[in-house]
Design a protein around this motif. Structure first.
Motif, mmCIF file in Angstrom:
data_model
loop_
_atom_site.group_PDB
_atom_site.id
_atom_site.type_symbol
_atom_site.label_atom_id
_atom_site.label_comp_id
_atom_site.label_asym_id
_atom_site.label_seq_id
_atom_site.Cartn_x
_atom_site.Cartn_y
_atom_site.Cartn_z
ATOM 1 N N SER A 7 4.503 3.149 -2.431
ATOM 2 C CA SER A 7 3.792 4.023 -1.265
ATOM 3 C C SER A 7 2.752 3.458 -1.387
ATOM 4 N N HIS A 33 9.506 1.773 1.509
ATOM 5 C CA HIS A 33 8.329 1.838 1.190
ATOM 6 C C HIS A 33 8.033 3.437 1.813
ATOM 7 N N VAL A 37 1.462 2.077 5.272
ATOM 8 C CA VAL A 37 1.306 0.471 5.057
ATOM 9 C C VAL A 37 0.120 0.388 5.816
ATOM 10 N N VAL A 53 14.072 -3.791 3.694
ATOM 11 C CA VAL A 53 13.150 -2.954 3.227
ATOM 12 C C VAL A 53 12.954 -1.612 4.690
ATOM 13 N N ARG A 54 13.024 -0.470 3.731
ATOM 14 C CA ARG A 54 13.063 0.225 4.767
ATOM 15 C C ARG A 54 11.876 1.369 4.650
ATOM 16 N N LEU A 55 11.339 1.757 5.564
ATOM 17 C CA LEU A 55 10.504 1.972 5.345
ATOM 18 C C LEU A 55 9.954 3.692 6.783
ATOM 19 N N ASP A 61 -0.983 5.631 8.628
ATOM 20 C CA ASP A 61 -0.013 4.274 9.562
ATOM 21 C C ASP A 61 -0.024 5.384 11.509
ATOM 22 N N GLY A 76 13.137 -5.383 7.879
ATOM 23 C CA GLY A 76 12.878 -4.389 7.566
ATOM 24 C C GLY A 76 13.195 -3.184 8.625
ATOM 25 N N TYR A 78 12.423 0.657 10.077
ATOM 26 C CA TYR A 78 11.734 1.617 10.359
ATOM 27 C C TYR A 78 12.239 3.133 10.595
ATOM 28 N N HIS A 96 6.860 10.905 3.673
ATOM 29 C CA HIS A 96 5.466 10.239 3.151
ATOM 30 C C HIS A 96 4.523 11.424 2.174
#
Length: 176
Positions: A7, A33, A37, A53-55, A61, A76, A78, A96
């Motif tokens: 993070s 994440h 970013v 990757v999962r965000l 951001d 990735g 989102y 977050h």
């Protein structure tokens, strides 16, 4: 399965590369994440690792369309401001953490085995009821002086905080 958690990378290219190197060496199969970013160009740093990757978005951001588009090129995805995943039978929530009341509510709901969050820049692993709360700390490093990630073993639910190194805090830099 091992899940790498990171993070608050805040455009720290070297920190991201170090984190991904650790994840690659440890045979991590998924990276989560938890936001901040910052620049969409960071997505290029994930190229070549072959780790999905999962965000989720963080409060810093800005270019969400660009972030989503570029990360998609490198495996990735989102999940928005709030993400839900099921991995190895574990229900995982990811946000977050900008709103502490929301984090508390998600944890207290008991709907999730694991809640992944960021925002505070401080590494933390704690159990609250049946829920494991994981904050990997920060990749950026300049708020706490410590750059770190977390690795979650889904079979044991053990979490290891991996320190990537220390650096000057922004306060130390400004006092020079």
């Amino acid at each position: 399965m091992l899940i790498g958690i990171m993070s608050d990378s805040h455009d720290n290219f070297r920190g991201i590369k170090e984190a991904l190197s650790v994840f690659s060496k440890r045979n991590v199969e998924l990276v989560l994440h938890a936001g901040d970013v910052i620049g969409s160009g960071n997505a290029y740093l994930f190229d070549g690792y072959g780790i999905p990757v999962r965000l989720v978005y963080g409060n810093n951001d800005g270019d969400r369309v660009g972030l989503s588009r570029y990360f998609k090129r490198f495996g990735g995805e989102y999940l928005g401001d709030f993400g839900e995943l099921e991995v190895d039978g574990l229900r995982i929530a990811m946000l977050h953490g900008t709103e502490e009341a929301l984090v508390r509510a998600v944890v207290a709901s008991g709907l999730y085995d694991i809640v992944v969050r960021g925002h505070t820049h401080r590494a933390e692993v704690r159990r609250e009821g049946r829920t494991l709360v994981v904050n990997p700390g920060e990749i950026w490093g300049h708020l706490t002086g410590i750059r770190s990630v977390a690795i979650l073993d889904t079979s044991t639910r053990d979490v290891e905080i991996v320190e990537l190194g220390r650096c000057e805090t922004f306060r130390e830099i400004l006092q020079k």
